[in-house]
Design a protein around this motif. Structure first.
Motif, PDB file in Angstrom:
ATOM      1  N   GLY A 109       3.490   9.031  -8.746  1.00 19.99           N
ATOM      2  CA  GLY A 109       4.529   8.061  -8.388  1.00 19.99           C
ATOM      3  C   GLY A 109       4.681   7.979  -6.872  1.00 19.99           C
ATOM      4  N   GLY A 110       5.292   6.909  -6.417  1.00 21.11           N
ATOM      5  CA  GLY A 110       5.622   6.773  -5.002  1.00 21.11           C
ATOM      6  C   GLY A 110       4.454   6.485  -4.082  1.00 21.11           C
ATOM      7  N   VAL A 111       3.316   6.066  -4.649  1.00 20.89           N
ATOM      8  CA  VAL A 111       2.153   5.796  -3.794  1.00 20.89           C
ATOM      9  C   VAL A 111       2.036   4.320  -3.420  1.00 20.89           C
ATOM     10  N   GLY A 112       2.933   3.500  -3.975  1.00 24.52           N
ATOM     11  CA  GLY A 112       2.939   2.087  -3.593  1.00 24.52           C
ATOM     12  C   GLY A 112       2.401   1.136  -4.655  1.00 24.52           C
ATOM     13  N   LYS A 113       2.323   1.587  -5.909  1.00 21.35           N
ATOM     14  CA  LYS A 113       1.826   0.690  -6.967  1.00 21.35           C
ATOM     15  C   LYS A 113       2.638  -0.609  -7.027  1.00 21.35           C
ATOM     16  N   THR A 114       3.958  -0.454  -7.108  1.00 15.00           N
ATOM     17  CA  THR A 114       4.807  -1.634  -7.279  1.00 15.00           C
ATOM     18  C   THR A 114       4.786  -2.510  -6.030  1.00 15.00           C
ATOM     19  N   THR A 115       4.836  -1.873  -4.866  1.00 12.34           N
ATOM     20  CA  THR A 115       4.818  -2.623  -3.611  1.00 12.34           C
ATOM     21  C   THR A 115       3.527  -3.440  -3.508  1.00 12.34           C
ATOM     22  N   ILE A 116       2.411  -2.813  -3.869  1.00 13.71           N
ATOM     23  CA  ILE A 116       1.125  -3.510  -3.771  1.00 13.71           C
ATOM     24  C   ILE A 116       1.010  -4.592  -4.842  1.00 13.71           C
ATOM     25  N   GLY A 304      -5.915   2.730   0.442  1.00 16.00           N
ATOM     26  CA  GLY A 304      -5.016   3.588   1.212  1.00 16.00           C
ATOM     27  C   GLY A 304      -3.736   2.815   1.514  1.00 16.00           C
ATOM     28  N   ASN A 305      -2.605   3.475   1.323  1.00 15.99           N
ATOM     29  CA  ASN A 305      -1.324   2.800   1.585  1.00 15.99           C
ATOM     30  C   ASN A 305      -0.514   3.619   2.589  1.00 15.99           C
ATOM     31  N   MET A 306       0.355   2.912   3.301  1.00 15.21           N
ATOM     32  CA  MET A 306       1.247   3.515   4.303  1.00 15.21           C
ATOM     33  C   MET A 306       0.440   4.224   5.389  1.00 15.21           C
ATOM     34  N   THR A 307      -0.615   3.584   5.845  1.00 14.20           N
ATOM     35  CA  THR A 307      -1.391   4.187   6.944  1.00 14.20           C
ATOM     36  C   THR A 307      -0.562   4.150   8.227  1.00 14.20           C
ATOM     37  N   ILE A 367      -3.199  -0.726   3.577  1.00 14.88           N
ATOM     38  CA  ILE A 367      -1.878  -1.304   3.871  1.00 14.88           C
ATOM     39  C   ILE A 367      -1.106  -0.367   4.813  1.00 14.88           C
ATOM     40  N   PRO A 368      -0.706  -0.898   5.969  1.00 13.13           N
ATOM     41  CA  PRO A 368       0.017  -0.040   6.916  1.00 13.13           C
ATOM     42  C   PRO A 368       1.441   0.263   6.461  1.00 13.13           C
ATOM     43  N   ASP A 369       1.986   1.321   7.015  1.00 15.47           N
ATOM     44  CA  ASP A 369       3.380   1.683   6.762  1.00 15.47           C
ATOM     45  C   ASP A 369       4.254   0.687   7.521  1.00 15.47           C
ATOM     46  N   LYS A 370       4.962  -0.130   6.805  1.00 17.22           N
ATOM     47  CA  LYS A 370       5.779  -1.162   7.437  1.00 17.22           C
ATOM     48  C   LYS A 370       7.205  -1.109   6.916  1.00 17.22           C
ATOM     49  N   ALA A 371       8.144  -1.029   7.833  1.00 10.22           N
ATOM     50  CA  ALA A 371       9.561  -0.956   7.437  1.00 10.22           C
ATOM     51  C   ALA A 371       9.934  -2.165   6.570  1.00 10.22           C
ATOM     52  N   GLU A 372       9.299  -3.310   6.811  1.00 11.00           N
ATOM     53  CA  GLU A 372       9.631  -4.530   6.044  1.00 11.00           C
ATOM     54  C   GLU A 372       9.335  -4.337   4.555  1.00 11.00           C
ATOM     55  N   LEU A 373       8.293  -3.515   4.282  1.00  9.91           N
ATOM     56  CA  LEU A 373       7.935  -3.280   2.880  1.00  9.91           C
ATOM     57  C   LEU A 373       8.933  -2.341   2.216  1.00  9.91           C
ATOM     58  N   SER A 374       9.333  -1.288   2.938  1.00 13.15           N
ATOM     59  CA  SER A 374      10.268  -0.357   2.297  1.00 13.15           C
ATOM     60  C   SER A 374      11.669  -0.955   2.221  1.00 13.15           C
ATOM     61  N   ARG A 375      12.011  -1.759   3.215  1.00 10.01           N
ATOM     62  CA  ARG A 375      13.338  -2.372   3.182  1.00 10.01           C
ATOM     63  C   ARG A 375      13.480  -3.325   1.997  1.00 10.01           C
ATOM     64  N   ALA A 376      12.380  -3.985   1.673  1.00 12.76           N
ATOM     65  CA  ALA A 376      12.434  -4.970   0.579  1.00 12.76           C
ATOM     66  C   ALA A 376      12.341  -4.307  -0.786  1.00 12.76           C
ATOM     67  N   ALA A 377      12.020  -2.970  -0.787  1.00  9.55           N
ATOM     68  CA  ALA A 377      11.702  -2.289  -2.054  1.00  9.55           C
ATOM     69  C   ALA A 377      12.750  -2.515  -3.134  1.00  9.55           C
ATOM     70  N   GLY A 378      12.291  -2.898  -4.300  1.00  6.84           N
ATOM     71  CA  GLY A 378      13.163  -3.031  -5.462  1.00  6.84           C
ATOM     72  C   GLY A 378      14.028  -4.284  -5.450  1.00  6.84           C
TER      73      GLY A 378
HETATM   74  N1  LIG Z   1       3.088   0.113   2.997  1.00  9.65           N
HETATM   75  C1  LIG Z   1       4.330   0.578   2.896  1.00  9.65           C
HETATM   76  N2  LIG Z   1       5.120   0.658   3.966  1.00  9.65           N
HETATM   77  C2  LIG Z   1       6.375   1.160   3.881  1.00  9.65           C
HETATM   78  N3  LIG Z   1       6.938   1.571   2.753  1.00  9.65           N
HETATM   79  C3  LIG Z   1       6.207   1.497   1.637  1.00  9.65           C
HETATM   80  C4  LIG Z   1       4.874   0.988   1.625  1.00  9.65           C
HETATM   81  N4  LIG Z   1       4.397   1.057   0.367  1.00  9.65           N
HETATM   82  C5  LIG Z   1       5.391   1.552  -0.379  1.00  9.65           C
HETATM   83  N5  LIG Z   1       6.478   1.827   0.366  1.00  9.65           N
HETATM   84  C6  LIG Z   1       7.730   2.439  -0.100  1.00  9.65           C
HETATM   85  O1  LIG Z   1       7.452   3.645  -0.782  1.00  9.65           O
HETATM   86  C7  LIG Z   1       8.273   3.791  -1.904  1.00  9.65           C
HETATM   87  C8  LIG Z   1       7.420   3.924  -3.151  1.00  9.65           C
HETATM   88  O2  LIG Z   1       6.701   2.726  -3.336  1.00  9.65           O
HETATM   89  P1  LIG Z   1       6.501   2.088  -4.774  1.00  9.65           P
HETATM   90  O3  LIG Z   1       5.754   0.827  -4.564  1.00  9.65           O
HETATM   91  O4  LIG Z   1       7.759   2.017  -5.502  1.00  9.65           O
HETATM   92  O5  LIG Z   1       5.557   3.197  -5.423  1.00  9.65           O
HETATM   93  P2  LIG Z   1       5.166   3.436  -6.960  1.00  9.65           P
HETATM   94  O6  LIG Z   1       5.281   2.130  -7.632  1.00  9.65           O
HETATM   95  O7  LIG Z   1       3.763   3.939  -6.881  1.00  9.65           O
HETATM   96  O8  LIG Z   1       6.083   4.466  -7.477  1.00  9.65           O
HETATM   97  C9  LIG Z   1       9.175   2.561  -1.948  1.00  9.65           C
HETATM   98  O9  LIG Z   1      10.371   2.864  -1.363  1.00  9.65           O
HETATM   99  C10 LIG Z   1       8.416   1.546  -1.113  1.00  9.65           C
HETATM  100  O10 LIG Z   1       9.242   0.642  -0.476  1.00  9.65           O
END
Ligand SMILES: Nc1ncnc2c1ncn2[C@@H]1O[C@H](COP(=O)(O)OP(=O)(O)O)[C@@H](O)[C@H]1O
Ligand SMILES: [Mg+2]
Length: 414
Positions: A109-116, A304-307, A367-378
């Motif tokens: 979990g937490g590797v960025g599946k949903t974000t990607i 690779g995610n959050m580089t 995919i680089p580590d971008k605050a815009e992606l984590s801020r939008a999460a969920g």
């Molecule tokens: N490229 C990224 N840059 C910044 N934050 C990210 C990135 N990819 C994922 N995150 C953050 O990491 C956390 C886990 O990502 P998520 O997509 O929910 O993972 P998973 O679905 O694998 O559990 C979330 O808070 C998300 O916003």
């Protein structure tokens, strides 16, 4: 010679006479007939009950044995349990030439599946104008909340609380093609109006467990592992959508198995550290072990995610590729990338094609580590945001690069 007393002989004869006369033939027959007529239905019912009870006992013990074998320590897990015939869809190989069906999965979990999954589907929907079907198979429902308006999301949440079922549950159990096509394009804003989402909520977990147990106990007349594959392979679904993207949970649940069996490729997101690289190996092992269930599945790539840096552009924002992108990675990231490549090779050397052809994506598509992606999460999908600010543009370019790379992989397979 001893004389038999006259009285004794007489008594014997008399007794015989009485016996003979009181059990006269027709009386016995009538009596037997009456008794038999009265008792017959009871006896028949008793025999019937006994037979069906015995049958039930035998079936139940057979089912239990099957279920026990399915979870045996030395087995290959529930989904490959012995004695379970694999009932693939008719002409299953069509899946190779069908629309791209991509599951985004990793048992970590937490590797960025949903974000990607979310940003990639936005790329295909907005930049490539494709009609995308998005399926949320994680009961936490993050992809659903990112794709639905708040009002739609709340309404569906209420509905699942009342009915104890959600659209994702329906999809893996009863859904027909008509139902699937009738799900509205209830997607956030107009930018994603070509996409359709099958949302999931917590009720999915209960449906998944029930389906799995019913199937293990032999109470299902279909092979539940291929339910989604059957639907997606239908001509009308193939005509109606250009692509399917499935957000998988971090477990081999019923829905996850259905997703992989319905997909022609899987994308494995990972964070570039050593623990996550190990997790890639674990997941790929599972893909190999279950290959009988998905003989046509390919690994489109490990991404690779959050580089730590954007690997696709140089300091001036100019696109870069190949070694130059590699040089922008830090030492931990380079080691993790090598560890992922080793894990793929080690795990897949005994697998069959096409799974064996797995590769890691090239670093400029990471995919680089971008605050815009984590801020939008969920809540939102950064790619689909109305903003054109520089960081959002960077997010879009990163997913455009990944989307293009996936397309070129698909093109190379056909
Ligand atoms: N490229 C990224 N840059 C910044 N934050 C990210 C990135 N990819 C994922 N995150 C953050 O990491 C956390 C886990 O990502 P998520 O997509 O929910 O993972 P998973 O679905 O694998 O559990 C979330 O808070 C998300 O916003
Ligand atoms: Mg997720």
């Amino acid at each position: 010679m001893a004389q038999i007393p006259v009285e004794e002989t007489l008594a014997e004869r008399l007794w015989q006479e009485i016996m003979n006369s009181s059990f006269d033939d027709w009386t016995v027959r009538v009596a037997a007939l009456v008794i038999a007529t009265l008792l017959a239905p009871f006896v028949a019912r008793l025999i019937g009950r006994l037979t069906s009870w015995l049958k039930e006992v035998f079936t139940a013990s057979g089912r239990l044995k099957r279920a026990e074998q399915a979870v045996a320590k030395d087995g290959n897990g529930i989904w490959l349990a012995k004695n379970f015939h694999i009932d693939q869809p008719v002409d299953y190989r069509r899946i190779r030439r069908g629309i791209p069906v991509i599951t985004i999965a990793n048992l970590k979990g937490g590797v960025g599946k949903t974000t990607i999954a979310a940003n990639l589907l936005a790329h295909y929907s907005i930049a490539k104008q494709e009609r995308v079907l998005a399926i949320d198979f994680d009961y936490q429902g993050s992809l659903s909340s990112m794709m639905l308006s708040e009002a739609d999301h709340d309404a569906l949440f209420e509905e699942q609380s009342d009915t104890r079922t959600c659209r994702a549950s329906h999809l893996i159990e009863h859904a027909t093609v008509d139902w699937l096509l009738s799900v509205p394009n209830s997607v956030e804003g107009s930018r994603l109006d070509r996409a359709k989402v099958i949302p999931s909520f917590y009720s999915l977990a209960a449906t998944e467990n029930r389906l799995m147990i019913e199937w293990l106990l032999g109470r299902k007349d279909i092979d539940i592992r291929f339910r989604l594959a059957e639907l997606i392979l239908s001509d009308r679904v193939q005509d109606r959508f250009d692509r399917v993207i499935i957000d998988a949970p971090p477990r081999l649940t019923t829905a996850c198995i259905q997703a992989l069996a319905a997909s022609n490729s899987v994308i494995i997101p990972t964070v570039l550290d050593s623990l996550s690289a190990q997790a890639v190996g674990t997941f790929v092992d599972q893909l190999r072990i279950h290959q009988k269930l998905w003989p046509y599945l390919r690994i489109a790539g490990v991404v690779g995610n959050m580089t730590s840096k954007d690997l696709g552009v140089d300091a001036d924002g100019k696109p870069i590729e190949g070694d130059e992108a590699l040089e922008r990675m830090n030492a931990v990231e380079v080691d993790a990338k090598v560890a992922c490549e080793d894990a793929l090779e080690r795990s897949l050397q005994t697998s069959n094609t096409p799974l064996r052809d797995a590769k890691i994506f090239s670093p400029h598509t990471f995919i680089p580590d971008k605050a815009e992606l984590s801020r939008a999460a969920g809540e939102r999908i950064a790619y689909a945001s109305a903003s054109n600010a520089a960081p959002i543009q960077q997010v879009r370019r990163a997913f455009d690069r990944l989307g293009d790379e996936i397309d070129s992989r698909y093109a190379s397979w056909n």
